[in-house]
Each structure stands twice: as C-alpha cells, then as structure tokens.
Design an enzyme around this catalytic site. Structure first.
Site, PDB file in Angstrom:
ATOM      1  N   CYS A  31      -8.994   3.321   3.205  1.00 12.48           N
ATOM      2  CA  CYS A  31      -9.638   4.586   2.849  1.00 12.48           C
ATOM      3  C   CYS A  31     -11.040   4.679   3.430  1.00 12.48           C
ATOM      4  CB  CYS A  31      -9.737   4.696   1.335  1.00 12.48           C
ATOM      5  SG  CYS A  31      -8.114   4.695   0.592  1.00 12.48           S
ATOM      6  N   TYR A 170       5.153   3.659   2.615  1.00 11.24           N
ATOM      7  CA  TYR A 170       4.175   2.789   1.946  1.00 11.24           C
ATOM      8  C   TYR A 170       4.729   2.329   0.593  1.00 11.24           C
ATOM      9  CZ  TYR A 170      -0.519   1.880  -0.203  1.00 11.24           C
ATOM     10  OH  TYR A 170      -1.616   1.363  -0.829  1.00 11.24           O
ATOM     11  N   HIS A 173       0.977  -2.025  -3.088  1.00  6.37           N
ATOM     12  CA  HIS A 173       0.077  -1.512  -4.128  1.00  6.37           C
ATOM     13  C   HIS A 173       0.823  -0.708  -5.194  1.00  6.37           C
ATOM     14  CE1 HIS A 173      -2.845  -1.995  -0.624  1.00  6.37           C
ATOM     15  NE2 HIS A 173      -3.113  -2.943  -1.475  1.00  6.37           N
ATOM     16  N   ASP A 270      -5.453  -8.361  -3.241  1.00  2.00           N
ATOM     17  CA  ASP A 270      -5.161  -8.089  -1.832  1.00  2.00           C
ATOM     18  C   ASP A 270      -6.488  -7.996  -1.069  1.00  2.00           C
ATOM     19  OD1 ASP A 270      -4.158  -7.103   0.599  1.00  2.00           O
ATOM     20  OD2 ASP A 270      -4.168  -5.040  -0.126  1.00  2.00           O
TER      21      ASP A 270
END
Ligand code: SF4
Length: 729
Positions: A31, A170, A173, A270
C-alpha cells in the site's frame, strides 16, 4: 563501478507465463495510500522503482467490487472504466522503464468494512471479522459463490484492459480465497467446506475463471499465506499449505506463486518489524514452497543484502526476490547493485512507519529512510536526482542528528558548500540512543547511510565533537545561510500532553528521577524497582521498560493512554510487544496519570475518576462535573520520565532575537529543521531536513511550497455517472 559478478544471477530474466521479467527484482503488492483515486501518485511512485531497476511493480491490494471496500484505508480499485483509465496510466509509466505491472485483485469478505460503499460483503460464513469491528459477511450459497467468482472474472478483464501484465487472485492475509481454504473461517458442510479438496474448490474455481478471462494476455499469480501461524486451527505449511501448492500446480493454473505467512489480524508476522524479525525470517517457509512448486515463486523477507539475494536464487530457494519495504526505502536498489554501488543502498530499517500510515487510514505512505517516498508526483522529487543550485552561498548546519544530516546531504547533493557541526563526538543525534533499545539496532542505518553519503560529498565538511555552538559562534562562522537542527530532549520536569504542565515533584536532577537520555546515554544509576511514566505512546516508554527489565529491574509502565504504546498497533509491533511484556513480567497501568512525585512515591489518578454526569448549568471556578479525588500510591526506587519532548530551540531563539545582526554578518537566513522546530516522528524530522534543502531558494524555506493535490475538481467528468446505474458484474 562494474557489477560484482556474484550478483549477475539477480539480473537474469525469467519467464512468468506469457510474460518475461527482465531481472529478479519484484516489488510485491504494498500500500501507498494512492489507490486508483490518486493516479499521479500511484504511477509516479511505482514508476520510480521501475526506473530504479525493479523488474515488476505491483499495485497495493486492488478491490474488485464495491462489496470489498476498505475505507477508511486506501486500496486500489478496479470497479469501473474510471479505474481502468487511472491504472492504465500506472502501467504505461511502468512499461516505459521495461517493468511489468501487477495487480492484486482483492475481495475481503468479512474483513471489508465497506464504509464508503455500504455494501454487504459475502464470505464462506456469516461470522464477524476478528480484524474489523462490527463487520459481518453474508454467508454465500452456491449461487453467491458463482457470483463471487464472476466478480474476479470481470475484474480480471478490466485488469487486462488497464494493461496489467500479472493478475493476482489475492488469498494471503486472510482474504476471501483463504477464508474458504482455512478451517478457521470455513465451517461449511457443502461442496465448499470440510475436506481440503472442498475448501480449496473456491480458490481453484476462481483461478480457472480468471485464467480463462485473461486468455494468455497476462500472467496469473496468486498470493498465498502458506502458514497462517495459528497451528492446526488454520493453514499450516506442513499440512494444508504445501498440499494446496501441489493441488494448484497439478491443475496447471498458475504462472507465479507469491508466498508469504501470517494472517491479517497480526500481519506483522509477515511484514515483520525489525524489532522482532530480521531479514530472511520467512525463508524457511518460502524455501519449502519453492522446493515443490512447478512455477516460479516470489517471496519476501525484507532482504536488503545483494549477497543474500543472489544466494537464494543460486541455491534454488526462490526464483524472484520479492520486496515491499526495501523498495520503498530505496527505489534504486537494483540499479545500485547493477552499478556496483552496494554501499549506496539506503537500507530499510524495519520500523514499519510506512505501514502505520495505511493502518491509520487515509494519509499517504511515508518512509523514515526515504523522504522522497510518495513525493515523486506531488512534489516532483526524485530520490537520486537533485536540482543543482546556482547559488554560491555556503551553509552552516548546526546539529548532525537525523534532520541535520539529511539537510546537509541534500544541500551537498545540490552543490552547496556545507559545513555540518555536531556538539557530540559522533553524528546520529537521538538515533544513537534508540539503537541501544532492545531490538532496534537496525535503526542505526539512519545514521550510517547518511554518514556514508556525507563522506562522499567533497563540498560537505562534517565536524564532530565541537561542543555546543553559541549565537556568537553562528553569527561569526562566515556562512551565508544557517540551518539549526539541534533536536529535542525529554522534559526533565514531567511536562506532558495531559496537563500541559510539569508534574509537581518531578526534577530529573534528583538522583531518583531520570529521563531516557540520562538512562541510555549518561548511565544514571537506576534502582531495582522502576516506574516508567510515559505519554509518548510509541517506542520510547516500552523500549526503556524492556531495557531495564532485561537488567533484572522490576518495571511498571504508567501511561495516560488507553493502552501501552498504542502507536505500535499501527507499526504492527503491538502484539509481540504485549507478549513480551507478559513474558518478561512488565506491568502496565493505563488511563492513569501522575498527580505528584516525592522520593520513592508516585501518586497517580485514573483519568476518568471525575463524575460522568456533566452539570446542567455553567459553574465557575470548578470542574463542571463532580471532581474525583481517588489516588493510588506506587512505590519506586527510580522513576523514568518519558512524558513529553521539548524542542531544543534556545539557540535559534537567541539568534532570532539578534536578527538585526544577521545582515552585518552576511547571513541571509536562519531556519530550523526537525525536532528543534517541533518534536515529531523521525520520518517527519528527516523529511523536514530534506524538504528545506530541496526548497532552499524559496522565499522562506521554513515553510513548504505548495504540492499537487489530487482530487476531483468541480465541473470535470466523474466515473461512473449517476445515470450508469448497472453494476459492472
Ligand atoms: Fe523500511 Fe521504515 Fe521506510 Fe517502512 S518506513 S520502508 S520499514 S525504513
């Protein structure tokens, strides 16, 4: 300098499905706060990395539909033609530098709060998110599952229209595909729940649908948390993790694996902060995936050492070096390796301040090491190119802390004749104290990088151990311009942000009271029972508590905040810091503050001790509610006060008072950089030094020049229009 041949392997191209990446440097999705709404920022930030040699650059997570809306945080979006247009600009910018563009298609399920769209997310079940408050998903039936897969398919078509070379599904997460795969979320008893085959079905069908949709025009990737680190309750590498890799590869669906670990609620496992995780901490997991995968694997581990990177490729333990933070801290890392300038790499310090901005939501990403991060478009800054000055002014920089060093570095790059003078025997300022805190040694890179750069600039002289400069020293120095960068110090009298006053009885000249500087730099004697009184909310209070606990002291933290070190929630350090406190036996007392201090006794009060019912009528001379009087006494041998930082501005104030002498001494301007102007985050202090140097010829560089604000300007077209009523699915 030529490239070291041992790094040649990092520059070998690699086939990823229908695409070829020119080298092994891969900027994984991360991000930056630009999304699709700030196309200039988005494109310029990533294109800078492409210019710096990264072979592929991905967007941040990119929502495929309004049901997956992460507002207040900023994701990219591929909802409509407007997003396609904006993201096409990103890809055009990347392609100019020969880099591939990747898009991480995201559907969050219950983790998407949908505060802007007000849509309801769909997921494998209807339970609430453990990451977001008050966010539930609608439990998908089999029609909903077909609908969800179609959302990916349609978004993938838009991704191809936008020119992406790599299209992700994706699933790391804890987002939707992993929610189906993981027993932690998936409690279904139909064809999409139960056995691994059933739990994997949604992800596999998604991949199949997207593969057909992109039709060989882009490579298909998936990001997979091979171990969610919950033990047998979630995905374990040795069980479902590796089996899923085998299952997908058997069907020949993928062109690229992007492997990581962890979940969303504790994604610092992570994006590990350096306090807990050093470079390479994910290697044992990604090594396993690479060992069995049939297509290339990219993995992250905050790698900054070219030797380590090359070794991983050479030993077949990874195909592509994935990086988020190292690419933020130094967009030119690949080129520097290529040019044999390894010493010039601006290594990430692992502070996660970049991540903190995403976690807070809204503001653009910043970087402690790289002041130009996200300023490429809006301020036109290039991390490696500096406008040469036409001025012949010499500049005196007073103070070689982070802001002063950065200011001197940029002024030097711009061609100014610079003298930087430091009272202490070493450069680094408060970084020298920070690196002594447990786990924070990598923060020394803030000093070492700048020292190396200053040493390489012939027009910059660094003078250390010169003692504090007086106003007379500055006025008589002979410089035409002066930048004061004298930093800040911890209040010695308990001045704090709750009462905005000193605390009665606090005086750090007393033997039983100490500031962080006195503990860490001056070796003040600390007794066995310590109270750390703090209102920093970030790393200082908790770090000094751990430092003293490691010396065998009994330590209690007292803070007026609702939790200990709440800013570390945003930097992803909080969960393990709280585990550390628990494990080491550091006590925390929150929402409480000091009323007074005497030798051996701290008197505290709960911030909410006053009556909760405000008086209905105005009163004068008293609180407009029942004033609480309850206090508690805490005994201590030593009290450490990290209550507030105070700007070291006395030198500037004296110079300001003698402004009429500036011209007589041929001084054209005196400015303040960093904490001496106002204490702040290291990232912001460094930015300040950088900005002043970039804008040094402006009328008053103390204050920033305007920057480009990306927003809709009234009267211009919008996408979609209200008349475009049909949702694009
Ligand atoms: Fe690294 Fe810190 Fe910069 Fe993030 S903010 S890239 S962790 S130096």
């Amino acid at each position: 300098m030529p490239r070291d041949p041992k790094h040649d392997i990092l520059f070998e191209p690699l086939q990823i499905g229908p695409k070829t990446i020119k080298n092994r440097f891969y900027q994984v999705p991360h991000c930056i706060g630009a999304g699709s709404e700030k196309p200039g920022t988005q494109a310029a930030n990533r294109a800078m990395k492409a210019e710096g040699g990264w072979g592929a650059c991905c967007t941040e997570y990119c929502s495929i539909h309004p049901e997956s809306d992460d507002t207040h945080r900023v994701s990219a979006r591929l909802w409509d033609e407007g997003d396609v247009k904006n993201l096409r600009h990103l890809n055009d910018s990347l392609h100019k530098h020969g880099a591939l563009g990747g898009v991480e298609m995201w559907y969050g399920g219950a983790h998407a709060p949908n505060m802007e769209s007000r849509a309801v997310p769909i997921g494998p079940g209807s339970s609430a998110s453990e990451f977001e408050y008050l966010t539930f998903s609608h439990e998908a039936d089999e029609d909903d599952i077909k609908y969800l897969i179609n959302l990916y398919v349609e978004a993938a078509k838009r991704a191809v229209q936008a020119g992406f070379d790599i299209v992700y599904v994706y699933g790391a997460h804890s987002y939707l595909p992993l929610q189906f795969l993981s027993k932690y979320y998936n409690k279904r008893t139909d064809n999409y729940g139960g056995s691994l085959e059933n739990r994997a079905r949604f992800w596999l069908e998604c991949l199949e649908g997207v593969k057909n949709a992109i039709g060989g025009e882009a490579a298909l990737a998936t990001r997979f948390a091979i171990d969610t680190l919950y033990g047998p309750d979630g995905i374990e590498a040795g069980d479902d993790g590796l089996k899923f890799v085998e299952m997908v590869d058997k069907q020949g669906l993928l062109d690229l694996w992007d492997i990581n670990i962890g979940d969303i609620a504790e994604w610092g496992e992570d994006a590990g902060p350096s306090r807990f995780y050093k470079a390479g901490h994910q290697r044992p997991w990604t090594d396993e995936a690479t060992r069995i995968a049939k297509v290339p694997v990219v993995g992250v581990s905050r790698e900054t050492s070219p030797d380590d990177m090359a070794a991983r490729i050479r030993e077949g333990r990874l195909d592509l070096i994935g990086a988020a933070r190292p690419s933020i801290a130094d967009p030119f890392l690949p080129n520097k390796i290529d040019e044999g300038r390894v010493g010039d790499i601006r290594e990430c310090i692992g502070c996660n301040v970049c991540i903190s901005r995403w976690e807070i939501g809204g503001p653009p990403m910043i970087c402690t090491q790289n002041a130009t991060a996200n300023e490429e478009y809006r301020r036109g800054w290039h991390p490696e190119i500096f406008t040469k000055t036409a001025s012949e002014d010499s500049v005196l920089v007073v103070g070689a802390g982070p802001a002063g060093m950065e200011c001197a570095r940029v002024l030097g790059e711009r061609g100014y004749d610079v003298h930087i003078r430091e009272a202490d025997t070493e450069t680094g300022g408060r970084v020298r104290k920070i690196v002594k805190y447990p786990g924070l040694s990598e923060w020394a890179r803030l000093q070492t990088y700048r020292q190396i750069q200053l040493d390489g600039l012939k027009n910059v002289e660094v003078h250390t151990g010169v003692g504090k400069m007086t106003a007379d020293d500055v006025l008589n120095y002979g410089a035409e311009k002066v930048v004061i960068a004298t930093g800040s110090h911890w209040a010695t009298d308990g001045t704090n942000s709750i009462t905005h006053d000193p605390i009665p009885g606090v005086d750090a000249s007393l033997p039983y009271i100490a500031t962080p500087e006195q503990v860490m730099m001056q070796g003040k004697d600390i007794g066995d029972n310590v109270v750390v009184l703090e209102m920093d909310g970030y790393f200082t209070g908790i770090s000094i508590a751990e430092y003293l606990r490691d010396q065998g002291k009994n330590v209690t933290i007292v803070t007026g905040l609702g939790g200990v070190a709440p800013y570390t929630h945003f930097t992803l350090e909080a969960p393990n810091l709280h585990r550390m406190m628990h494990e080491k036996g550091i006590k925390g007392i929150t929402s409480s503050w000091a009323e007074s201090v005497s030798e051996g006794e701290l008197t505290i009060f709960n911030l909410y001790r006053d009556g909760y019912k405000r008086y209905a009528e105005p009163v004068t001379g008293q609180l407009p509610r029942d004033a609480g009087t309850h206090v508690d006494i805490i005994k201590f041998d030593s009290l450490v006060v990290a209550t507030g930082r105070i700007a070291n501005n006395s030198l500037y104030r004296e110079l300001r008072a003698r402004k009429d002498e500036w011209a007589d001494n041929d001084i054209g301007g005196i400015y303040q950089a960093g904490d001496c102007f106002a204490p702040r985050l290291l990232a912001d202090a460094i930015f300040d030094g950088h900005r002043i140097a970039r804008e040094f010829e402006s009328k008053n560089p103390q204050f920033a020049q305007p920057w480009i604000r990306e927003r809709q300007v009234w009267g211009h077209e919008t996408y979609p229009k209200l008349t475009d009523r049909e949702t694009q699915v």
